[in-house]
Write an enzyme that holds these catalytic residues in place. Structure first.
Site, PDB file in Angstrom:
ATOM      1  N   CYS A 130      46.577  38.123  26.095  1.00 49.71           N
ATOM      2  CA  CYS A 130      48.022  37.929  26.204  1.00 49.71           C
ATOM      3  C   CYS A 130      48.454  36.793  25.268  1.00 49.71           C
ATOM      4  CB  CYS A 130      48.385  37.589  27.649  1.00 49.71           C
ATOM      5  SG  CYS A 130      50.162  37.394  27.876  1.00 49.71           S
ATOM      6  N   CYS A 136      50.357  30.451  29.259  1.00 52.76           N
ATOM      7  CA  CYS A 136      50.391  29.979  30.654  1.00 52.76           C
ATOM      8  C   CYS A 136      49.090  29.236  30.995  1.00 52.76           C
ATOM      9  CB  CYS A 136      50.599  31.159  31.593  1.00 52.76           C
ATOM     10  SG  CYS A 136      51.985  32.194  31.082  1.00 52.76           S
ATOM     11  N   CYS A 139      46.364  30.723  33.409  1.00 51.44           N
ATOM     12  CA  CYS A 139      46.015  32.153  33.390  1.00 51.44           C
ATOM     13  C   CYS A 139      44.729  32.484  32.647  1.00 51.44           C
ATOM     14  CB  CYS A 139      47.178  32.948  32.798  1.00 51.44           C
ATOM     15  SG  CYS A 139      46.939  34.722  33.009  1.00 51.44           S
ATOM     16  N   CYS A 179      50.702  47.646  43.222  1.00 50.17           N
ATOM     17  CA  CYS A 179      51.307  46.761  42.217  1.00 50.17           C
ATOM     18  C   CYS A 179      50.461  46.758  40.956  1.00 50.17           C
ATOM     19  CB  CYS A 179      51.359  45.327  42.734  1.00 50.17           C
ATOM     20  SG  CYS A 179      52.164  45.177  44.314  1.00 50.17           S
ATOM     21  N   CYS A 182      55.188  48.726  42.473  1.00 50.21           N
ATOM     22  CA  CYS A 182      55.639  47.450  41.924  1.00 50.21           C
ATOM     23  C   CYS A 182      54.937  47.296  40.577  1.00 50.21           C
ATOM     24  CB  CYS A 182      55.220  46.314  42.865  1.00 50.21           C
ATOM     25  SG  CYS A 182      55.574  44.666  42.198  1.00 50.21           S
ATOM     26  N   CYS A 199      60.838  40.799  43.103  1.00 53.91           N
ATOM     27  CA  CYS A 199      59.716  40.038  43.647  1.00 53.91           C
ATOM     28  C   CYS A 199      59.559  38.826  42.743  1.00 53.91           C
ATOM     29  CB  CYS A 199      58.454  40.902  43.644  1.00 53.91           C
ATOM     30  SG  CYS A 199      56.961  39.987  44.096  1.00 53.91           S
ATOM     31  N   ARG A 221      55.183  36.213  50.590  1.00 49.00           N
ATOM     32  CA  ARG A 221      53.829  36.753  50.377  1.00 49.00           C
ATOM     33  C   ARG A 221      52.817  35.640  50.184  1.00 49.00           C
ATOM     34  NH1 ARG A 221      52.300  41.777  48.873  1.00 49.00           N
ATOM     35  NH2 ARG A 221      54.500  42.265  48.622  1.00 49.00           N
TER      36      ARG A 221
HETATM   37  N1  SAM Z   1      52.115  38.966  32.164  1.00 51.50           N
HETATM   38  C1  SAM Z   1      53.075  39.145  33.148  1.00 51.50           C
HETATM   39  C2  SAM Z   1      53.854  37.889  33.460  1.00 51.50           C
HETATM   40  O1  SAM Z   1      53.312  36.805  33.390  1.00 51.50           O
HETATM   41  O2  SAM Z   1      55.035  38.008  33.789  1.00 51.50           O
HETATM   42  C3  SAM Z   1      52.557  39.745  34.438  1.00 51.50           C
HETATM   43  C4  SAM Z   1      51.210  39.351  34.994  1.00 51.50           C
HETATM   44  S1  SAM Z   1      51.014  37.655  35.505  1.00 51.50           S
HETATM   45  C5  SAM Z   1      49.280  37.559  35.726  1.00 51.50           C
HETATM   46  C6  SAM Z   1      51.765  37.603  37.122  1.00 51.50           C
HETATM   47  C7  SAM Z   1      51.795  36.285  37.844  1.00 51.50           C
HETATM   48  O3  SAM Z   1      50.534  36.007  38.418  1.00 51.50           O
HETATM   49  C8  SAM Z   1      52.118  35.023  37.064  1.00 51.50           C
HETATM   50  O4  SAM Z   1      53.467  34.856  36.833  1.00 51.50           O
HETATM   51  C9  SAM Z   1      51.582  33.941  37.964  1.00 51.50           C
HETATM   52  O5  SAM Z   1      52.611  33.484  38.825  1.00 51.50           O
HETATM   53  C10 SAM Z   1      50.479  34.645  38.755  1.00 51.50           C
HETATM   54  N2  SAM Z   1      49.156  34.107  38.377  1.00 51.50           N
HETATM   55  C11 SAM Z   1      48.491  34.350  37.238  1.00 51.50           C
HETATM   56  N3  SAM Z   1      47.331  33.677  37.184  1.00 51.50           N
HETATM   57  C12 SAM Z   1      47.249  32.959  38.328  1.00 51.50           C
HETATM   58  C13 SAM Z   1      46.299  32.053  38.854  1.00 51.50           C
HETATM   59  N4  SAM Z   1      45.195  31.718  38.181  1.00 51.50           N
HETATM   60  N5  SAM Z   1      46.526  31.513  40.069  1.00 51.50           N
HETATM   61  C14 SAM Z   1      47.644  31.829  40.749  1.00 51.50           C
HETATM   62  N6  SAM Z   1      48.583  32.683  40.303  1.00 51.50           N
HETATM   63  C15 SAM Z   1      48.412  33.238  39.099  1.00 51.50           C
HETATM   64 FE1  SF4 Z   2      50.177  36.452  29.943  1.00 43.49          FE
HETATM   65 FE2  SF4 Z   2      48.936  35.475  32.068  1.00 43.49          FE
HETATM   66 FE3  SF4 Z   2      51.156  34.329  31.210  1.00 43.49          FE
HETATM   67 FE4  SF4 Z   2      51.273  36.795  32.338  1.00 43.49          FE
HETATM   68  S1  SF4 Z   2      50.678  34.889  33.328  1.00 43.49           S
HETATM   69  S2  SF4 Z   2      52.314  36.092  30.488  1.00 43.49           S
HETATM   70  S3  SF4 Z   2      49.298  37.614  31.654  1.00 43.49           S
HETATM   71  S4  SF4 Z   2      49.225  34.454  30.069  1.00 43.49           S
END
Ligand code: SAM
Ligand code: SF4
Ligand code: DTB
Length: 327
Positions: free
Chosen positions: A61, A65, A68, A105, A136, A196, A268
């Site tokens: 990606c 973040c 992530c 989801c 979802c 959500c 949730r």
């Molecule tokens: N890429 C898309 C986005 O970020 O909008 C969708 C997938 S992303 C993995 C969905 C959500 O998962 C993120 O916004 C974050 O809030 C949550 N998330 C991701 N990694 C996480 C982690 N290590 N611990 C807790 N929540 C996490």
């Molecule tokens: Fe990409 Fe992870 Fe950020 Fe979603 S949360 S935009 S998958 S880096």
């Protein structure tokens, strides 16, 4: 206290930060009592909605973040995967349905979907809907027309998290703005899809940041139908790995405040349950959490086994909620 109790059944979108912080500051028993009272006025207190997650496109990606596993900027052990074929999605959804999950989801590690990739996601939504499950998806930023397309495909919920407070946000993500996120939520809401939206706790933010995150959610023109509260899952190779874990009671307090200020939303208990003992999860349910992710995998990290969750539900006398009747 009495002021808050008088207001408990009201749906308010004008919450002030001082009011939210005052709820956070309540003695623990008062806070849980108030959350549970409001919970019982709006929901069956012994029922929990269960959803199952599937990562339909994993890793690589372009976003940064800091939490992530899927960011190309973080050096994690994760194996990248292209968009899954439809048959694999359908069989995963069938397994989830057989296990008792009512919502499926699907998450993709995209900054935003291209119109071409959206075609494939539309096929997945149509197929999963045909199986009688709620759908979802979480695909990153979404344009107005794309949201309308998903609505027309029959999508029930779109997940897009604010993640944290606007003030702390820049410490976690720099490649998209808080406003981008609010705009996506607006596009989803305008298309008539259930929203959500929630966030992650334990990223080094302060209590005020947690209160500000909840304030942002509770002052949207309409409360999100579903509010995921994630406890950070620390992933090796991400900047947030090794950070001090959030105190359990502070996590439970945040769940309770979410319940109190968004009385009709599903709260949730999302990522992070692997690190929570049964007692902590039970306190989260008592504080008003009424949905979970079910099944051994979240998107890329582990979640408690179904048998463990079933045992906990049995101990607590919790049953899983049936899907909503079709309108
Ligand atoms: N890429 C898309 C986005 O970020 O909008 C969708 C997938 S992303 C993995 C969905 C959500 O998962 C993120 O916004 C974050 O809030 C949550 N998330 C991701 N990694 C996480 C982690 N290590 N611990 C807790 N929540 C996490
Ligand atoms: Fe990409 Fe992870 Fe950020 Fe979603 S949360 S935009 S998958 S880096
Ligand atoms: C949400 O708020 N939590 C879920 C779902 N929405 C998409 C994702 C949690 C991901 C946890 C880390 C992982 O498994 O990659």
């Amino acid at each position: 206290m009495s002021l808050l109790i008088k207001q408990k059944t009201e749906i308010r979108t004008d919450w002030k930060i001082d009011e939210i912080e005052a709820i956070f500051d309540l003695p623990f028993a008062d806070l849980i009592h108030q959350a549970q009272t409001i919970h019982r006025e709006n929901f069956d207190a012994n029922s929990v909605q269960i959803s199952t997650l599937l990562s339909i496109k994993t890793g690589a990606c372009p976003e940064d973040c800091a939490y992530c596993s899927q960011s190309a900027l973080n050096t994690t052990d994760l194996e990248r995967e292209k968009l899954l074929p439809l048959n694999e999605v359908v069989s995963a959804a069938q397994e989830a349905k057989d296990a008792g999950s009512t919502r499926f989801c699907m998450g993709a590690a995209w900054r935003n979907p291209t119109d071409k990739s959206l075609d494939h996601v539309v096929d997945m939504i149509v197929a999963v809907k045909e199986m009688g499950m709620e759908t979802c998806v979480t695909l990153g930023m979404l344009k107005k027309e794309q949201a309308i397309r998903l609505k027309e495909a029959g999508l029930d919920y779109y997940n897009h998290n604010l993640d944290t407070s606007p003030e702390f946000y820049g410490n976690i993500i720099t490649t998209r703005t808080y406003n981008d996120r609010l705009e996506t939520l607006d596009n989803v809401r305008s298309a008539g899809i259930n929203v959500c939206a929630g966030g992650i706790l334990g990223m080094g933010e302060t209590r005020r940041d947690r209160a500000r995150l909840l304030q942002e959610l509770a002052t949207l023109p309409q409360h999100p139908e579903s509010v995921p509260i994630n406890d950070l899952v620390q992933v090796k190779g991400t900047p947030l790995d090794g950070i001090d874990r959030l105190d359990s009671f502070e996590f439970i307090r945040t769940v309770a405040v979410a319940r109190i200020i968004m009385p009709k939303s599903y709260v949730r208990l999302s990522a992070g349950r692997m690190e929570m003992n049964d007692e902590m999860q039970s306190l989260c349910f008592l504080a008003g959490a009424n949905s979970i992710f079910y099944g051994e995998r979240l998107l890329t990290t582990d979640n408690p086994s179904e048998s463990h969750d079933n045992l906990l539900f049995n101990k607590l006398g919790i049953k899983s909620e049936k899907p909503l009747e079709k309108a």
